[in-house]
Design an enzyme around this catalytic site. Sequence first.
Site, mmCIF file in Angstrom:
data_model
loop_
_atom_site.group_PDB
_atom_site.id
_atom_site.type_symbol
_atom_site.label_atom_id
_atom_site.label_comp_id
_atom_site.label_asym_id
_atom_site.label_seq_id
_atom_site.Cartn_x
_atom_site.Cartn_y
_atom_site.Cartn_z
ATOM 1 N N GLU A 64 0.789 -1.228 0.000
ATOM 2 C CA GLU A 64 0.000 0.000 0.000
ATOM 3 C C GLU A 64 0.832 1.295 0.000
ATOM 4 O O GLU A 64 0.821 2.075 0.954
ATOM 5 C CB GLU A 64 -0.951 0.007 1.210
ATOM 6 C CG GLU A 64 -1.889 -1.168 1.204
ATOM 7 C CD GLU A 64 -2.894 -1.101 2.324
ATOM 8 O OE1 GLU A 64 -2.687 -0.344 3.281
ATOM 9 O OE2 GLU A 64 -3.913 -1.806 2.244
ATOM 10 N N GLU A 104 -5.437 -8.698 1.347
ATOM 11 C CA GLU A 104 -6.048 -8.376 2.639
ATOM 12 C C GLU A 104 -7.544 -8.166 2.478
ATOM 13 O O GLU A 104 -7.961 -7.494 1.542
ATOM 14 C CB GLU A 104 -5.463 -7.089 3.257
ATOM 15 C CG GLU A 104 -4.065 -7.214 3.794
ATOM 16 C CD GLU A 104 -3.561 -5.905 4.384
ATOM 17 O OE1 GLU A 104 -4.383 -5.091 4.853
ATOM 18 O OE2 GLU A 104 -2.337 -5.671 4.328
HETATM 19 O O1 PGI Z 1 -6.602 -1.463 8.977
HETATM 20 C C1 PGI Z 1 -6.451 -2.837 8.792
HETATM 21 C C2 PGI Z 1 -5.259 -3.115 7.882
HETATM 22 C C3 PGI Z 1 -3.903 -2.786 8.530
HETATM 23 O O2 PGI Z 1 -3.781 -3.421 9.784
HETATM 24 C C4 PGI Z 1 -2.810 -3.268 7.552
HETATM 25 O O3 PGI Z 1 -1.506 -3.153 8.109
HETATM 26 C C5 PGI Z 1 -2.848 -2.436 6.277
HETATM 27 O O4 PGI Z 1 -2.221 -3.114 5.193
HETATM 28 C C6 PGI Z 1 -4.261 -2.060 5.909
HETATM 29 N N1 PGI Z 1 -4.666 -1.333 4.859
HETATM 30 C C7 PGI Z 1 -5.985 -1.134 4.965
HETATM 31 C C8 PGI Z 1 -6.804 -0.347 4.011
HETATM 32 C C9 PGI Z 1 -6.068 0.953 3.706
HETATM 33 C C10 PGI Z 1 -6.841 2.134 4.155
HETATM 34 C C11 PGI Z 1 -6.763 2.538 5.457
HETATM 35 C C12 PGI Z 1 -7.437 3.675 5.861
HETATM 36 C C13 PGI Z 1 -8.202 4.390 4.944
HETATM 37 C C14 PGI Z 1 -8.287 3.945 3.649
HETATM 38 C C15 PGI Z 1 -7.592 2.828 3.246
HETATM 39 C C16 PGI Z 1 -6.428 -1.754 6.095
HETATM 40 N N2 PGI Z 1 -5.356 -2.326 6.650
#
Ligand code: PGI
Length: 446
Positions: A167, A351
């Site tokens: 990401e 994910e």
């Molecule tokens: O939030 C849950 C997981 C994180 O724990 C991971 O480390 C990370 O790869 C991850 N990415 C996302 C989506 C990205 C995102 C976050 C906030 C707002 C928009 C997109 C959610 N997560």
Amino acid sequence: MTTKPSFPADFLWGAATSAYQIEGSPLADGAGVSNWHRFAHRPGTIAHGDHGDTACDHYRRYEEDIQLMRELGLQAYRFSIAWHRIFPEGRGRLNPKGLDFYLRLADALNNAGIVPCATLHHWDWPAALDDQGGWAHRDSAQWFADYAHTLFRALDGRVKHWATLNEPWVIVHAGYIEGAHPPGVPAFAKAPHAAHNLLRGHALAVQAFRADGAGQIGLVVNLEPKFAASAKPEDQAALARSHAYMNRWFLDPVFLGGYPEEMADIFGADWPRFPEEDFKLIREPFDFLGINYYSRTVVRDEPANLPVRDARVRQRAEHTAMDWEVFPEGLKTCLTWVKQRYTTLPLYVTENGAAFADPPAVAGRVADPRRVAYLRDHLRAAHAALAEGVDLKGYFAWSLLDNFEWAHGYGKRFGLVRVDYPTGTRTPKDSARFYRRVIESRGAVL
Ligand SMILES: OC[C@@H]1[C@@H](O)[C@H](O)[C@@H](O)c2[nH]c(CCc3ccccc3)c[n+]21
């Protein structure tokens, strides 16, 4: 469900984690100080004053966790490598003991019949590199490629499934626009350069892999379908900006050779002109695209909300503990959009998961019906994409374990397995048992 879904026999079922979120032991065995170790210990950055000093203690309990993976019936495990364990200062001096942890981890996974899927960079790296300019420094691309090259050689024969970056959008948005992640100071004008150097680093690492690696290498991006709150031109324009900013900023250059035109509108005078040869490099072909999907957003025009000038319109629907709308069809939307707009490369859902306020364990059980429903509905959407011809090769639930949820600390639980802090006791949730049945039945139970 009219016909029971059936996923291909070679579909890869896994779960995902990342180093800083689960390992603990941040300074063990010669590791250097990482950006996240330093940032999390800065007062006020993380909810409840949480940090990753212990996390899930995975650095020491990895064998127990691999046994858990076997009990869940996982075929693959997506993890990340902590750069600061390998090169404590970021580059130059190699720390053999740090590397050794990942050799042991990969060997234990292979011995358990679980495919190791390594992400080279999942946001944590040596603090020294932030001090030398971070991703905004043009040399960061080479720092990353050199680190990657070392790992390709060191783990050759043990790891065959690699991802360069997790990401890059979050690294830039949270790290350079918001300041909610390290380096922790909003640096608007640096953001386009950080994004560009992340992409250059990704491509240089792929070239190093072609020279000295074996297996498959890919890029992992977060995608979030955007919808306009109304047909009004200003909301449609906000949609175009929001979609370009989150979903196209990185995929357009790697697959189409240039940035979305909306980026110049969003960044204005701070949008640089990049050398043409950079775009040739950034288009270096790779083997698969990993997609992290959680939710969608409905947007409206909001001129005061810089830099994208959009605002979320909260929907009347179920939301997770992260206040993200539960929107399963959005996973199919992402998968089909990538196939239609960009590439027929193999895709992985690297994910997908949800945080809910899980109850504590009672008699060895954790009832998490909302996570079971979330996984079921999103796996059905993944299967619908497969049925429409998307070359979906695998799915990784986020996350194997409850863990350190970045600025939210430990209060947001995404795990298939509950972790009780500070004992670190692991308890598979009902969703873990459900996921095992999904894997065993190749989706027939959905
Ligand atoms: O939030 C849950 C997981 C994180 O724990 C991971 O480390 C990370 O790869 C991850 N990415 C996302 C989506 C990205 C995102 C976050 C906030 C707002 C928009 C997109 C959610 N997560």
